[in-house]
Design a protein around this motif. Structure first.
Motif, mmCIF file in Angstrom:
data_model
loop_
_atom_site.group_PDB
_atom_site.id
_atom_site.type_symbol
_atom_site.label_atom_id
_atom_site.label_comp_id
_atom_site.label_asym_id
_atom_site.label_seq_id
_atom_site.Cartn_x
_atom_site.Cartn_y
_atom_site.Cartn_z
ATOM 1 N N GLY A 113 4.212 -10.694 -12.514
ATOM 2 C CA GLY A 113 3.131 -11.495 -13.378
ATOM 3 C C GLY A 113 1.943 -12.114 -12.568
ATOM 4 O O GLY A 113 1.519 -12.913 -12.958
ATOM 5 N N LYS A 114 2.341 -11.609 -11.477
ATOM 6 C CA LYS A 114 1.270 -12.311 -10.540
ATOM 7 C C LYS A 114 -0.202 -11.624 -10.419
ATOM 8 O O LYS A 114 -0.072 -9.911 -10.127
ATOM 9 C CB LYS A 114 1.666 -12.321 -8.969
ATOM 10 N N LYS A 115 -1.148 -11.723 -10.608
ATOM 11 C CA LYS A 115 -2.137 -11.387 -10.988
ATOM 12 C C LYS A 115 -3.401 -11.845 -10.083
ATOM 13 O O LYS A 115 -3.558 -13.042 -9.894
ATOM 14 C CB LYS A 115 -2.344 -11.419 -12.276
ATOM 15 N N VAL A 116 -3.520 -10.522 -9.016
ATOM 16 C CA VAL A 116 -4.746 -11.226 -7.907
ATOM 17 C C VAL A 116 -5.792 -12.239 -8.848
ATOM 18 O O VAL A 116 -6.790 -10.544 -9.335
ATOM 19 C CB VAL A 116 -4.390 -9.942 -6.604
ATOM 20 N N ASN A 117 -6.789 -12.790 -7.383
ATOM 21 C CA ASN A 117 -7.426 -13.185 -8.356
ATOM 22 C C ASN A 117 -9.266 -12.910 -7.000
ATOM 23 O O ASN A 117 -9.943 -11.943 -7.358
ATOM 24 C CB ASN A 117 -8.189 -15.042 -8.652
ATOM 25 N N LEU A 158 -6.080 0.111 1.591
ATOM 26 C CA LEU A 158 -6.088 0.114 -0.043
ATOM 27 C C LEU A 158 -4.834 1.814 0.457
ATOM 28 O O LEU A 158 -4.348 2.296 1.466
ATOM 29 C CB LEU A 158 -7.004 1.134 -0.608
ATOM 30 N N LEU A 159 -4.150 1.794 -0.885
ATOM 31 C CA LEU A 159 -3.128 3.005 -0.366
ATOM 32 C C LEU A 159 -3.237 3.609 -2.539
ATOM 33 O O LEU A 159 -3.331 2.366 -3.184
ATOM 34 C CB LEU A 159 -1.428 2.879 0.097
ATOM 35 N N GLY A 160 -2.825 4.865 -2.594
ATOM 36 C CA GLY A 160 -2.245 4.931 -3.510
ATOM 37 C C GLY A 160 -3.631 4.972 -4.759
ATOM 38 O O GLY A 160 -4.795 5.284 -3.168
ATOM 39 N N ASP A 161 -4.060 5.285 -5.578
ATOM 40 C CA ASP A 161 -4.742 4.972 -6.126
ATOM 41 C C ASP A 161 -6.106 4.281 -6.189
ATOM 42 O O ASP A 161 -7.304 4.872 -7.081
ATOM 43 C CB ASP A 161 -4.104 4.598 -8.185
ATOM 44 N N SER A 162 -5.656 3.053 -5.959
ATOM 45 C CA SER A 162 -6.628 2.702 -5.518
ATOM 46 C C SER A 162 -7.665 3.114 -4.409
ATOM 47 O O SER A 162 -8.832 2.779 -4.401
ATOM 48 C CB SER A 162 -6.526 1.551 -4.530
ATOM 49 N N GLU A 191 0.267 15.235 -8.375
ATOM 50 C CA GLU A 191 0.952 14.905 -6.866
ATOM 51 C C GLU A 191 -0.108 13.523 -6.826
ATOM 52 O O GLU A 191 0.351 12.793 -5.159
ATOM 53 C CB GLU A 191 -1.222 15.562 -6.222
ATOM 54 N N GLY A 192 -0.396 12.517 -7.915
ATOM 55 C CA GLY A 192 -0.649 11.708 -7.141
ATOM 56 C C GLY A 192 0.585 10.235 -6.808
ATOM 57 O O GLY A 192 0.234 9.495 -5.356
ATOM 58 N N GLY A 193 1.552 10.407 -7.539
ATOM 59 C CA GLY A 193 2.189 9.521 -6.832
ATOM 60 C C GLY A 193 2.657 9.773 -5.373
ATOM 61 O O GLY A 193 3.058 9.128 -5.100
ATOM 62 N N TYR A 194 3.454 11.477 -5.066
ATOM 63 C CA TYR A 194 3.723 11.735 -4.082
ATOM 64 C C TYR A 194 2.239 11.264 -2.868
ATOM 65 O O TYR A 194 2.980 10.734 -2.172
ATOM 66 C CB TYR A 194 3.514 13.126 -3.930
ATOM 67 N N HIS A 195 1.552 11.521 -2.832
ATOM 68 C CA HIS A 195 0.137 10.924 -1.944
ATOM 69 C C HIS A 195 0.258 9.404 -1.567
ATOM 70 O O HIS A 195 0.371 9.005 -0.729
ATOM 71 C CB HIS A 195 -0.723 11.557 -2.400
HETATM 72 C C1 LIG Z 1 0.310 10.747 -17.542
HETATM 73 C C2 LIG Z 1 0.193 10.425 -15.912
HETATM 74 C C3 LIG Z 1 0.434 11.666 -15.345
HETATM 75 C C4 LIG Z 1 1.297 11.389 -13.723
HETATM 76 N N1 LIG Z 1 2.116 12.040 -13.213
HETATM 77 C C5 LIG Z 1 2.616 12.468 -11.959
HETATM 78 C C6 LIG Z 1 3.303 13.465 -11.449
HETATM 79 O O1 LIG Z 1 4.651 14.381 -12.163
HETATM 80 N N2 LIG Z 1 3.999 12.290 -9.731
HETATM 81 C C7 LIG Z 1 3.116 12.147 -9.104
HETATM 82 O O2 LIG Z 1 2.949 12.151 -8.109
HETATM 83 N N3 LIG Z 1 2.128 11.510 -9.622
HETATM 84 C C8 LIG Z 1 1.770 10.933 -11.235
HETATM 85 N N4 LIG Z 1 0.677 10.473 -11.626
HETATM 86 C C9 LIG Z 1 0.291 10.467 -10.667
HETATM 87 C C10 LIG Z 1 1.073 8.576 -10.436
HETATM 88 O O3 LIG Z 1 1.408 7.769 -11.673
HETATM 89 C C11 LIG Z 1 -0.072 7.590 -9.686
HETATM 90 O O4 LIG Z 1 -0.736 8.136 -8.566
HETATM 91 C C12 LIG Z 1 1.334 5.992 -9.631
HETATM 92 O O5 LIG Z 1 1.191 6.015 -9.690
HETATM 93 C C13 LIG Z 1 0.251 5.581 -7.528
HETATM 94 O O6 LIG Z 1 0.775 4.406 -7.912
HETATM 95 P P1 LIG Z 1 -0.213 3.122 -7.073
HETATM 96 O O7 LIG Z 1 0.921 2.581 -7.011
HETATM 97 O O8 LIG Z 1 -1.829 3.345 -5.734
HETATM 98 O O9 LIG Z 1 -0.754 2.719 -8.767
HETATM 99 P P2 LIG Z 1 -0.469 2.427 -10.000
HETATM 100 O O10 LIG Z 1 0.987 2.982 -10.236
HETATM 101 O O11 LIG Z 1 -1.278 2.231 -10.910
HETATM 102 O O12 LIG Z 1 -0.197 0.706 -10.081
HETATM 103 C C14 LIG Z 1 -0.566 0.050 -9.082
HETATM 104 C C15 LIG Z 1 0.213 -1.510 -9.829
HETATM 105 O O13 LIG Z 1 -0.746 -2.576 -9.455
HETATM 106 C C16 LIG Z 1 -1.005 -3.735 -10.277
HETATM 107 N N5 LIG Z 1 -2.187 -4.115 -10.873
HETATM 108 C C17 LIG Z 1 -3.013 -4.148 -11.170
HETATM 109 N N6 LIG Z 1 -3.982 -5.275 -10.739
HETATM 110 C C18 LIG Z 1 -3.802 -6.067 -10.471
HETATM 111 C C19 LIG Z 1 -4.243 -7.822 -8.977
HETATM 112 N N7 LIG Z 1 -5.453 -7.835 -9.380
HETATM 113 N N8 LIG Z 1 -3.077 -8.544 -9.053
HETATM 114 C C20 LIG Z 1 -1.565 -8.229 -9.214
HETATM 115 N N9 LIG Z 1 -1.061 -6.633 -9.401
HETATM 116 C C21 LIG Z 1 -2.344 -5.941 -10.088
HETATM 117 C C22 LIG Z 1 -0.710 -2.753 -11.548
HETATM 118 O O14 LIG Z 1 -0.055 -3.688 -12.731
HETATM 119 C C23 LIG Z 1 0.715 -1.958 -11.428
HETATM 120 O O15 LIG Z 1 1.742 -2.376 -11.706
HETATM 121 C C24 LIG Z 1 0.982 10.529 -13.126
HETATM 122 C C25 LIG Z 1 -0.356 9.924 -13.696
HETATM 123 C C26 LIG Z 1 -0.593 10.006 -14.995
HETATM 124 C C27 LIG Z 1 -1.595 9.013 -15.326
#
Ligand SMILES: Cc1cc2nc3c(=O)[nH]c(=O)nc-3n(C[C@H](O)[C@H](O)[C@H](O)COP(=O)(O)OP(=O)(O)OC[C@H]3O[C@@H](n4cnc5c(N)ncnc54)[C@H](O)[C@@H]3O)c2cc1C
Length: 346
Positions: free
Chosen positions: A62-66, A245-249, A259-263
């Protein structure tokens, strides 16, 4: 830590390998990928994966970065609840709408994310007995049916098997090319769950019966109410320093290649390798390590973003020469097998 596969496998308690099936309207049989000792695939259920990743980590939920401040001495983060945290490195793994990215690049998400012109409808359904068995036979983990003449693409997947081993949760996504999906007047913005389901059933009526079944079994209440807008992100460069940064960011992508989670994991492991052992006071060493990480991560990430975006394109569906990839493996012929739910119970 508990064994990753044991702890997260979405097919548990069934003793079946993760498997993705791909079917073509104009080709007999099926192709796909399957977990084998030589080419392992772990299809993880998201909640179980998060639990596994949390092992021995004291997470503060529940910590949200501001706001974020950083300089050569360190990083400081302020959260919405007024609390602060200080450290040597801030890793922004905060997803597609990353506030850490916004701080680093001084640009909001809307200026960086690219719309993927697809209208998507998402459904969820609980199955049991023979209906469950038939879906497992099409692809233990997921399957797609491809045809250039359908005008839509779909992805049907197992979310997780229930502990009883004879029932499960499924989800599906049906997508049509549509550049106007963001318009406030787009029909999906106002459509009811029933209207969305009717639209899907009409499109799916062109499919052979066994590929229609999952849609037909979905109740209107199983249709997601929100309109999902797909966006992705390609960044050319990032400044190197104490904020990373890493992941979806850094490289949000459509999920068509899974592949999103994988990367995100590859990023985390590569960044850890670079940072481990560094002197936290040596800003030159930190800058150099992060610059190296950024360079590899951005190139690999951008390639995955482009490949994922193109995976569902019309051209791709028609193309019979380019090799298809899913779960990071080349697809191969996959014989169809009948499943006995009792026999595969582990
Ligand atoms: C429908 C769907 C299916 C997918 N299937 C696959 C798959 O089969 N295989 C695969 O590898 N990938 C898959 N992906 C992609 C994968 O889910 C993402 O690439 C992965 O979750 C990215 O991880 P992340 O940690 O970068 O971001 P996220 O998982 O989005 O996590 C980000 C976290 O940051 C938190 N957050 C956001 N803003 C703030 C803030 N200001 N302060 C604090 N916390 C914050 C969020 O609440 C969240 O918990 C899929 C995605 C979708 C949408």
């Amino acid at each position: 830590m508990e064994d990753l596969k044991q702890a997260t496998d979405h097919l548990q308690p069934l003793n079946l390998p993760a498997q993705m099936g791909i079917y073509f309207q104009d080709r007999p049989g099926r192709v796909g990928v399957e977990d084998t000792p030589d080419a392992p695939i772990i299809r993880a259920e998201r909640r179980r994966l998060r639990n596994w990743l949390s092992t021995n980590i004291p997470i503060q939920w529940g910590k949200k970065v501001n706001t974020i401040e950083h300089n050569d001495e360190g990083v400081s983060v302020t959260f919405e609840d007024g609390s602060t945290a200080k450290g040597d490195i801030l890793v922004g793994a905060d997803g597609i709408n990353s506030i850490v990215r916004q701080h680093l690049l001084q640009k909001p998400a809307k200026d960086l994310l690219k719309l993927v012109p697809l209208a998507a409808i998402v459904g969820e359904v609980a199955l049991e007995g023979d209906a469950f068995k038939r879906q497992l036979e099409l692809g233990h983990s997921a399957y797609v049916y491809m045809s250039p003449t359908l005008g839509f693409a779909n992805f049907n997947g197992l979310h997780e098997v229930n502990p009883d081993g004879v029932s499960a949760k499924y989800y599906w996504m049906l997508m049509q090319p549509d550049a106007s999906v963001e318009d406030s007047e787009h029909w999906l913005q106002k459509a009811t769950q029933q209207e969305k389901l009717d639209h899907v059933l009409k499109l799916a009526s062109k499919l052979p019966a066994r590929f229609r079944e999952l849609f037909e079994l979905t109740p209107a209440s199983g249709i997601k109410t929100e309109t999902h807008i797909w966006r992705d992100l390609e960044l050319e460069s990032l400044p190197a320093g104490r904020v990373v940064l890493l992941g979806d960011s850094a490289h949000a992508m459509t999920p068509f290649r899974g592949e999103g989670g994988y990367h995100s994991f590859i990023d985390a492991m590569k960044l850890s390798e670079k940072l481990v052992g560094l002197d936290s006071k040596d800003i030159d060493a930190i800058n150099a390590a992060v610059a190296e990480y950024n360079s590899e991560m951005l190139e690999r990430g951008a390639e995955a973003v482009r490949n994922s975006r193109n995976e569902n394109s019309d051209k791709r569906t028609r193309d019979t020469k380019t090799k298809l990839t899913t779960a990071n493996q080349l697809v191969r012929p996959l014989p169809e097998v009948e499943i006995d739910l009792k026999a595969v119970r582990s």
